[in-house]
Design a protein around this motif. Sequence first.
Motif, PDB file in Angstrom:
ATOM      1  N   MET A  97     -14.452  46.291 112.388  1.00 18.19           N
ATOM      2  CA  MET A  97     -13.151  47.659 113.388  1.00 18.19           C
ATOM      3  C   MET A  97     -11.702  46.804 113.607  1.00 18.19           C
ATOM      4  O   MET A  97     -11.221  47.722 113.140  1.00 18.19           O
ATOM      5  CB  MET A  97     -14.244  48.069 114.380  1.00 18.19           C
ATOM      6  CG  MET A  97     -13.180  49.045 115.227  1.00 18.19           C
ATOM      7  SD  MET A  97     -14.227  50.192 116.388  1.00 18.19           S
ATOM      8  CE  MET A  97     -15.361  50.314 115.736  1.00 18.19           C
ATOM      9  N   PRO A  98     -11.780  46.117 114.146  1.00 18.25           N
ATOM     10  CA  PRO A  98     -10.684  45.722 114.555  1.00 18.25           C
ATOM     11  C   PRO A  98      -9.923  45.265 114.615  1.00 18.25           C
ATOM     12  O   PRO A  98      -8.128  45.417 113.426  1.00 18.25           O
ATOM     13  CB  PRO A  98     -10.892  44.614 115.639  1.00 18.25           C
ATOM     14  CG  PRO A  98     -12.036  44.211 115.241  1.00 18.25           C
ATOM     15  CD  PRO A  98     -13.055  44.650 114.680  1.00 18.25           C
ATOM     16  N   TYR A  99     -10.103  44.315 112.518  1.00 15.51           N
ATOM     17  CA  TYR A  99      -9.496  43.879 111.715  1.00 15.51           C
ATOM     18  C   TYR A  99      -9.618  44.880 110.194  1.00 15.51           C
ATOM     19  O   TYR A  99      -8.378  45.072 109.297  1.00 15.51           O
ATOM     20  CB  TYR A  99     -11.059  42.901 110.527  1.00 15.51           C
ATOM     21  CG  TYR A  99     -11.496  42.215 111.458  1.00 15.51           C
ATOM     22  CD1 TYR A  99     -10.737  40.872 112.600  1.00 15.51           C
ATOM     23  CD2 TYR A  99     -12.198  42.019 112.350  1.00 15.51           C
ATOM     24  CE1 TYR A  99     -11.135  39.712 112.860  1.00 15.51           C
ATOM     25  CE2 TYR A  99     -13.509  41.444 112.845  1.00 15.51           C
ATOM     26  CZ  TYR A  99     -12.664  40.077 113.365  1.00 15.51           C
ATOM     27  OH  TYR A  99     -12.727  39.344 114.297  1.00 15.51           O
ATOM     28  N   VAL A 100      -9.902  45.787 110.788  1.00 14.27           N
ATOM     29  CA  VAL A 100      -9.215  47.154 109.536  1.00 14.27           C
ATOM     30  C   VAL A 100      -7.780  47.811 109.889  1.00 14.27           C
ATOM     31  O   VAL A 100      -7.239  48.034 109.245  1.00 14.27           O
ATOM     32  CB  VAL A 100     -10.730  48.403 109.046  1.00 14.27           C
ATOM     33  CG1 VAL A 100      -9.826  49.663 108.585  1.00 14.27           C
ATOM     34  CG2 VAL A 100     -11.380  47.561 108.616  1.00 14.27           C
ATOM     35  N   LEU A 101      -8.352  48.215 111.262  1.00 10.96           N
ATOM     36  CA  LEU A 101      -6.991  48.773 112.050  1.00 10.96           C
ATOM     37  C   LEU A 101      -5.636  47.701 111.713  1.00 10.96           C
ATOM     38  O   LEU A 101      -5.302  48.638 111.916  1.00 10.96           O
ATOM     39  CB  LEU A 101      -7.250  49.059 113.470  1.00 10.96           C
ATOM     40  CG  LEU A 101      -8.876  49.616 113.670  1.00 10.96           C
ATOM     41  CD1 LEU A 101      -8.896  49.681 115.683  1.00 10.96           C
ATOM     42  CD2 LEU A 101      -8.401  50.610 113.249  1.00 10.96           C
TER      43      LEU A 101
ATOM     44  N   PHE B 181      -5.288  46.033 109.214  1.00 10.48           N
ATOM     45  CA  PHE B 181      -5.188  45.732 108.276  1.00 10.48           C
ATOM     46  C   PHE B 181      -3.893  46.951 107.986  1.00 10.48           C
ATOM     47  O   PHE B 181      -3.105  47.090 107.675  1.00 10.48           O
ATOM     48  CB  PHE B 181      -6.147  45.750 107.150  1.00 10.48           C
ATOM     49  CG  PHE B 181      -5.642  45.664 105.966  1.00 10.48           C
ATOM     50  CD1 PHE B 181      -5.534  44.888 105.111  1.00 10.48           C
ATOM     51  CD2 PHE B 181      -6.039  47.240 105.516  1.00 10.48           C
ATOM     52  CE1 PHE B 181      -4.853  45.105 103.735  1.00 10.48           C
ATOM     53  CE2 PHE B 181      -5.630  47.664 103.808  1.00 10.48           C
ATOM     54  CZ  PHE B 181      -5.272  46.241 102.577  1.00 10.48           C
ATOM     55  N   ASN B 182      -4.540  48.602 108.815  1.00 13.59           N
ATOM     56  CA  ASN B 182      -4.127  49.665 108.239  1.00 13.59           C
ATOM     57  C   ASN B 182      -2.535  49.871 109.528  1.00 13.59           C
ATOM     58  O   ASN B 182      -1.853  51.078 109.282  1.00 13.59           O
ATOM     59  CB  ASN B 182      -5.155  50.275 108.771  1.00 13.59           C
ATOM     60  CG  ASN B 182      -5.894  50.473 107.725  1.00 13.59           C
ATOM     61  OD1 ASN B 182      -5.846  50.693 106.816  1.00 13.59           O
ATOM     62  ND2 ASN B 182      -6.736  51.616 107.936  1.00 13.59           N
TER      63      ASN B 182
ATOM     64  N   ILE C 298      -9.156  41.522 104.323  1.00 15.75           N
ATOM     65  CA  ILE C 298     -10.492  42.045 105.783  1.00 15.75           C
ATOM     66  C   ILE C 298     -11.318  41.388 105.554  1.00 15.75           C
ATOM     67  O   ILE C 298     -11.558  41.015 106.780  1.00 15.75           O
ATOM     68  CB  ILE C 298     -10.207  43.761 105.648  1.00 15.75           C
ATOM     69  CG1 ILE C 298      -9.106  44.202 105.644  1.00 15.75           C
ATOM     70  CG2 ILE C 298     -11.037  44.126 106.504  1.00 15.75           C
ATOM     71  CD1 ILE C 298      -9.142  46.429 105.036  1.00 15.75           C
ATOM     72  N   PHE C 299     -12.128  41.336 104.570  1.00 12.96           N
ATOM     73  CA  PHE C 299     -13.176  40.385 104.726  1.00 12.96           C
ATOM     74  C   PHE C 299     -13.026  38.841 105.252  1.00 12.96           C
ATOM     75  O   PHE C 299     -14.102  38.627 106.071  1.00 12.96           O
ATOM     76  CB  PHE C 299     -14.533  40.776 103.705  1.00 12.96           C
ATOM     77  CG  PHE C 299     -15.201  39.705 103.630  1.00 12.96           C
ATOM     78  CD1 PHE C 299     -16.023  40.762 103.577  1.00 12.96           C
ATOM     79  CD2 PHE C 299     -15.361  38.255 103.389  1.00 12.96           C
ATOM     80  CE1 PHE C 299     -18.009  39.863 103.698  1.00 12.96           C
ATOM     81  CE2 PHE C 299     -16.653  38.072 103.484  1.00 12.96           C
ATOM     82  CZ  PHE C 299     -17.894  38.539 103.643  1.00 12.96           C
ATOM     83  N   ASP C 300     -12.137  38.505 104.806  1.00 11.01           N
ATOM     84  CA  ASP C 300     -11.887  37.175 105.247  1.00 11.01           C
ATOM     85  C   ASP C 300     -11.744  36.827 106.936  1.00 11.01           C
ATOM     86  O   ASP C 300     -11.627  35.978 107.382  1.00 11.01           O
ATOM     87  CB  ASP C 300     -10.848  35.922 104.470  1.00 11.01           C
ATOM     88  CG  ASP C 300     -11.070  35.841 102.813  1.00 11.01           C
ATOM     89  OD1 ASP C 300     -12.159  36.442 102.883  1.00 11.01           O
ATOM     90  OD2 ASP C 300     -10.094  35.597 101.919  1.00 11.01           O
TER      91      ASP C 300
ATOM     92  N   GLY D 156     -12.491  35.663 111.895  1.00 11.28           N
ATOM     93  CA  GLY D 156     -12.244  35.758 113.413  1.00 11.28           C
ATOM     94  C   GLY D 156     -10.266  36.121 113.649  1.00 11.28           C
ATOM     95  O   GLY D 156     -10.442  35.860 114.492  1.00 11.28           O
ATOM     96  N   ARG D 157     -10.013  36.250 112.136  1.00 12.12           N
ATOM     97  CA  ARG D 157      -8.447  36.071 112.912  1.00 12.12           C
ATOM     98  C   ARG D 157      -7.543  37.160 112.956  1.00 12.12           C
ATOM     99  O   ARG D 157      -7.987  38.480 111.770  1.00 12.12           O
ATOM    100  CB  ARG D 157      -8.109  35.484 111.521  1.00 12.12           C
ATOM    101  CG  ARG D 157      -7.162  35.223 111.155  1.00 12.12           C
ATOM    102  CD  ARG D 157      -6.529  34.732 109.720  1.00 12.12           C
ATOM    103  NE  ARG D 157      -7.401  34.345 109.021  1.00 12.12           N
ATOM    104  CZ  ARG D 157      -6.880  35.463 107.951  1.00 12.12           C
ATOM    105  NH1 ARG D 157      -6.352  36.306 108.062  1.00 12.12           N
ATOM    106  NH2 ARG D 157      -8.072  35.285 106.670  1.00 12.12           N
ATOM    107  N   LEU D 158      -7.370  38.059 113.635  1.00 11.54           N
ATOM    108  CA  LEU D 158      -6.419  39.040 113.714  1.00 11.54           C
ATOM    109  C   LEU D 158      -4.678  38.736 114.067  1.00 11.54           C
ATOM    110  O   LEU D 158      -4.790  37.496 114.577  1.00 11.54           O
ATOM    111  CB  LEU D 158      -7.032  39.888 114.750  1.00 11.54           C
ATOM    112  CG  LEU D 158      -8.209  40.844 115.302  1.00 11.54           C
ATOM    113  CD1 LEU D 158      -8.367  40.982 116.116  1.00 11.54           C
ATOM    114  CD2 LEU D 158      -8.310  41.916 114.307  1.00 11.54           C
TER     115      LEU D 158
END
Length: 387
Positions: free
Chosen positions: A292-296, A298-299, A378-380, A385-387
């Motif tokens: 969730m947070p990684y996609v947000l 990205f977007n 996003i997968f990486d 755990g990188r935001l």
Amino acid sequence: MTTSPSANWSYPTSIRFGAGRIKELGKVAEAAGMKRPLLVTDPGLAKLPMVEDALSVCREAGLDPVVFSDVKPNPVGSNIEAGVAAFQAGNHDGVIAFGGGSGLDAGKVIAFMAGQTRPIWDFEDIGDWWKRADEAGIAPIVAVPTTAGTGSEVGRAGVVTNEETHTKKVIFHPKMLPATVICDPELTVGMPRYFTVGTGMDALAHCLEAYSSTFYHPMGDGIAVEGIRLVFESLERAANTPDDLIARGNMMSAAAMGAVAFQKGLGAIHALSHPVGALYDTHHGMTNAVFMPYVLAFNRPVIEQKFNRLAGYLGISGGFDGLMQAILKLRADLDVPHTLEGLKVGGEKRELIAEMAVVDPTAGGNPIELIKDGAKQIFDAALEGRL
């Protein structure tokens, strides 16, 4: 136990909402035209008293129910085939889809496939493939959710894994929408905390992705926004105080709202979660929670303005950043793993997952076009755990 509201709703189908309303199952199934329903559920639930109680309610109404429970947590094609065989051999006339996402999806697809002659994969949610179906062969469906997450009880599709290709397929037909749904929050009280959290985060993912999608659907946006509020208000309470029926009921509402809202579209959370779930057999909702947070993030270039408004509605200061911190705190407080490592997912299938993600039907709703490089990015991030 605290009390919860009781109501009858007619959108998007007939819904009987409230504690104790499972007692109406027999009458509801009879009204849908069933005399000998096949109750489809998963093996774990099949052993619990709630299933026997549901069968007893049906018998009291003069019905002759039979249980089918050969359903995996991520239903596969062979589960559907076995269910259809049981349906036909038992001369059943309807399906009671009972359980979490697996039982609901499997039950709906079994009812759909019961009268079809083409292979299941001919009805994947692509274009107008649903028109290939013989509508007269679709058995009536009553849905009884026992979790609060997928919202499959108010959906017109079921997710099934193709065992040969290890890909999740969405099987769709408008008549897969159950005739009646019984939403009884008492059925979710005994759910283990892990599944309460995972299914609840699934509901949040549905609402967040529907709201993020750039497709025009103001009604979907409105439903998604209130669903998000209910999750923030109630998920921790449901997880930490299992017999709080108001929190349980709010989560059941949020789950149904998420499924209604995502008719607008989903996105990269689900596009990545589907292949990870198919390849590693992870819990779908918990996988969504990790991504969730990684996609947000990205977007963000596209969704930031909308999320600023959303934060204001939720009473969260700081706009997008404040809302992101609230999501991270919710995940942490609920013991959601921060990285894929917590789901025992490594990077060895990174390329395959990215390839599968970009062709997943949900990818098309992402506000930024999901290409392979973006999926890997996003997968990486989720792996590290990188935001």
